[in-house]
Design a protein around this motif. Sequence first.
Motif, PDB file in Angstrom:
ATOM      1  N   ASN A 250       8.914   3.880  28.524  1.00 16.55           N
ATOM      2  CA  ASN A 250       7.491   3.690  28.333  1.00 16.55           C
ATOM      3  C   ASN A 250       7.173   2.198  28.321  1.00 16.55           C
ATOM      4  O   ASN A 250       7.811   1.418  27.619  1.00 16.55           O
ATOM      5  CB  ASN A 250       7.047   4.337  27.025  1.00 16.55           C
ATOM      6  CG  ASN A 250       7.332   5.827  27.011  1.00 16.55           C
ATOM      7  OD1 ASN A 250       6.924   6.541  27.913  1.00 16.55           O
ATOM      8  ND2 ASN A 250       8.063   6.289  26.008  1.00 16.55           N
ATOM      9  N   GLU A 273       0.529   4.448  30.200  1.00 17.88           N
ATOM     10  CA  GLU A 273      -0.738   5.096  29.913  1.00 17.88           C
ATOM     11  C   GLU A 273      -1.850   4.080  30.130  1.00 17.88           C
ATOM     12  O   GLU A 273      -1.841   2.992  29.558  1.00 17.88           O
ATOM     13  CB  GLU A 273      -0.767   5.616  28.484  1.00 17.88           C
ATOM     14  CG  GLU A 273      -2.021   6.378  28.155  1.00 17.88           C
ATOM     15  CD  GLU A 273      -1.944   7.038  26.793  1.00 17.88           C
ATOM     16  OE1 GLU A 273      -2.971   7.047  26.098  1.00 17.88           O
ATOM     17  OE2 GLU A 273      -0.856   7.531  26.434  1.00 17.88           O
ATOM     18  N   ASP A 328      -5.125  -1.114  30.254  1.00 15.56           N
ATOM     19  CA  ASP A 328      -4.816  -0.616  28.921  1.00 15.56           C
ATOM     20  C   ASP A 328      -5.185  -1.715  27.925  1.00 15.56           C
ATOM     21  O   ASP A 328      -5.905  -2.656  28.266  1.00 15.56           O
ATOM     22  CB  ASP A 328      -3.353  -0.164  28.811  1.00 15.56           C
ATOM     23  CG  ASP A 328      -2.350  -1.303  28.954  1.00 15.56           C
ATOM     24  OD1 ASP A 328      -2.781  -2.479  29.062  1.00 15.56           O
ATOM     25  OD2 ASP A 328      -1.143  -1.018  28.973  1.00 15.56           O
ATOM     26  N   THR A 376      -8.331   8.648  31.491  1.00 20.07           N
ATOM     27  CA  THR A 376      -7.101   8.045  30.982  1.00 20.07           C
ATOM     28  C   THR A 376      -5.934   8.944  31.372  1.00 20.07           C
ATOM     29  O   THR A 376      -5.959  10.155  31.116  1.00 20.07           O
ATOM     30  CB  THR A 376      -7.159   7.882  29.458  1.00 20.07           C
ATOM     31  OG1 THR A 376      -8.243   6.992  29.145  1.00 20.07           O
ATOM     32  CG2 THR A 376      -5.865   7.291  28.929  1.00 20.07           C
ATOM     33  N   LEU A 378      -1.484   9.360  32.206  1.00 21.49           N
ATOM     34  CA  LEU A 378      -0.113   8.889  32.059  1.00 21.49           C
ATOM     35  C   LEU A 378       0.458   8.765  33.458  1.00 21.49           C
ATOM     36  O   LEU A 378       0.588   9.756  34.182  1.00 21.49           O
ATOM     37  CB  LEU A 378       0.714   9.862  31.218  1.00 21.49           C
ATOM     38  CG  LEU A 378       2.086   9.362  30.762  1.00 21.49           C
ATOM     39  CD1 LEU A 378       1.942   8.124  29.880  1.00 21.49           C
ATOM     40  CD2 LEU A 378       2.841  10.446  30.019  1.00 21.49           C
ATOM     41  N   LEU A 403      -4.758  12.757  30.711  1.00 22.43           N
ATOM     42  CA  LEU A 403      -4.708  12.975  29.274  1.00 22.43           C
ATOM     43  C   LEU A 403      -6.104  13.287  28.755  1.00 22.43           C
ATOM     44  O   LEU A 403      -7.027  12.488  28.900  1.00 22.43           O
ATOM     45  CB  LEU A 403      -4.164  11.731  28.565  1.00 22.43           C
ATOM     46  CG  LEU A 403      -2.742  11.300  28.967  1.00 22.43           C
ATOM     47  CD1 LEU A 403      -2.351  10.048  28.213  1.00 22.43           C
ATOM     48  CD2 LEU A 403      -1.750  12.408  28.711  1.00 22.43           C
ATOM     49  N   SER A 418       3.483   1.369  23.664  1.00 21.71           N
ATOM     50  CA  SER A 418       3.897   2.570  24.392  1.00 21.71           C
ATOM     51  C   SER A 418       5.182   3.152  23.840  1.00 21.71           C
ATOM     52  O   SER A 418       5.536   4.272  24.162  1.00 21.71           O
ATOM     53  CB  SER A 418       4.084   2.244  25.880  1.00 21.71           C
ATOM     54  OG  SER A 418       5.038   1.240  26.053  1.00 21.71           O
ATOM     55  N   THR A 426       3.976  14.438  25.097  1.00 21.05           N
ATOM     56  CA  THR A 426       4.211  14.068  26.490  1.00 21.05           C
ATOM     57  C   THR A 426       4.805  15.231  27.255  1.00 21.05           C
ATOM     58  O   THR A 426       4.386  15.555  28.356  1.00 21.05           O
ATOM     59  CB  THR A 426       5.164  12.863  26.565  1.00 21.05           C
ATOM     60  OG1 THR A 426       4.590  11.785  25.843  1.00 21.05           O
ATOM     61  CG2 THR A 426       5.389  12.446  28.004  1.00 21.05           C
TER      62      THR A 426
END
Length: 478
Positions: A250, A273, A328, A376, A378, A403, A418, A426
């Motif tokens: 991540n 994300e 982000d 938004t 992932l 998401l 993250s 997830t």
Amino acid sequence: MSGGYQFIRELSAEKDDFTIKARVIRMWDATNLKTKLIMNKNLIMLDEEDNHIHVIIPVNQFDKFSNKLHVGNTYLISNIKIVPAPEMYRPLPGDKALNFYWKTIVKKVDGDSCISAYKFHFVRFDQAKIKVGDVVDLMDVVGRLTTFTEPQTTSNGSEKIDILIENQRGEKIKITLWEDKERAFLQENTIRNSNTRQVLLSSTSSTHSYFNIEHPAIHGLRTNEVTKPGKPKIVQSIHKDGQEPPKSINMTILELFNAKMEPDIKEIICNTEATITGIIPNFSWYYLACSSCFKRINGVGGNNQCHNCPNKDATPKYKYRVILKVKDATADTTFVMFDKQIMTLIGVPVQHILDTEHDATPYKIPAILNNMVGKTCLFNLTLTSDDIHRQQEEYTVTKVAHLRNEDMHIQEDGPGNSQNVQQSLTTNNLSQGTKKWSAEPDDDHSNRNSDNKEQQKTKQRKPNDEEDSPSKEKVTED
């Protein structure tokens, strides 16, 4: 000739009153991939001299023979015609096959038979890899099952699994099983629990998996020290080189900018994300692609042939290539998404937009694409050394999941946040509905390098008139 019948090697096209004694060792239906209708029934028959031949039963003879023939049984078969073998996808080497017709007589032979139950034409793994693209003679391979994926659904709706088998030298090869072949493989109710599975795959149009059968090739695997017993692993996907994909990490956008890559690492797989804030219109949001390899077709002068793959006459089809602005809590950048990922978010193909919006142009972003702004998601990214070295901020998305608000689980409070991704959320988010990760490698991803280079030189031109109405994409198993 023996006992009033001929051997397979004695058959000749000069007459059709032969009688052979042979065992049915394989049987399958050849179906039309578009209509799913059966075109003919196929058999492999083996005689006492260990010679075999491909038998084709036309659809108009099904009622007469279908219920009389069963795998494993031995028959006396009279009045058969020698015909040329199929030009492509031959299950056996050779240029001859047999046809049943209205005069053909089938009589079952009772009692034990001296004819073997199996015969295969094995190729080494290195030979199999060289034969990629060869559609004349198909092949058989044998190995120990080490890894296989869960069932996957491709972008055209076909189901498949990938499996990995290992030979006596420790070499591995990846094989894809489609549709009913996938289901037959998974119906082996001991696959998931057995500690050792020797697999023999006949990669023909009759593709069949044989597990732990009595055959010298299987005995060799059982006694070989290299192919040590072990329970097969279930993985998300298998790379073309037979390796499992690297684990995803991540990363925030700022961490993407600062990523470093060790010399022995080829790529980094990461999850980021971010929120879509816009779409860059400077470059066309779609391109004309080969329906086989998905690479760009230039279409110069109305010539839509693909020069990148063996399928020169592949039907062209429009595909998405969209450059997104994303951000982000740490930074903003641009991501590139291709057809599969865009379809995951909006579910509408390019051709539908071109057919319904008459003022659509390559540089006018349609409303349905603009609807992605504000979402938004992932994003799963594959970072290469070129991405890190050149710092051009055009990161290619390989998978995406939208998401929902209730799924938001990363606090936008600075770099490194993250790492707080909750694995359970997830996993759930990527395994349900249209939001699941697709384990299939993205064919459109192959366009990344060529498209980025072209983009640096010149803006994409508007597709010519000949590209406006590509014919329907052909769905195949390959």
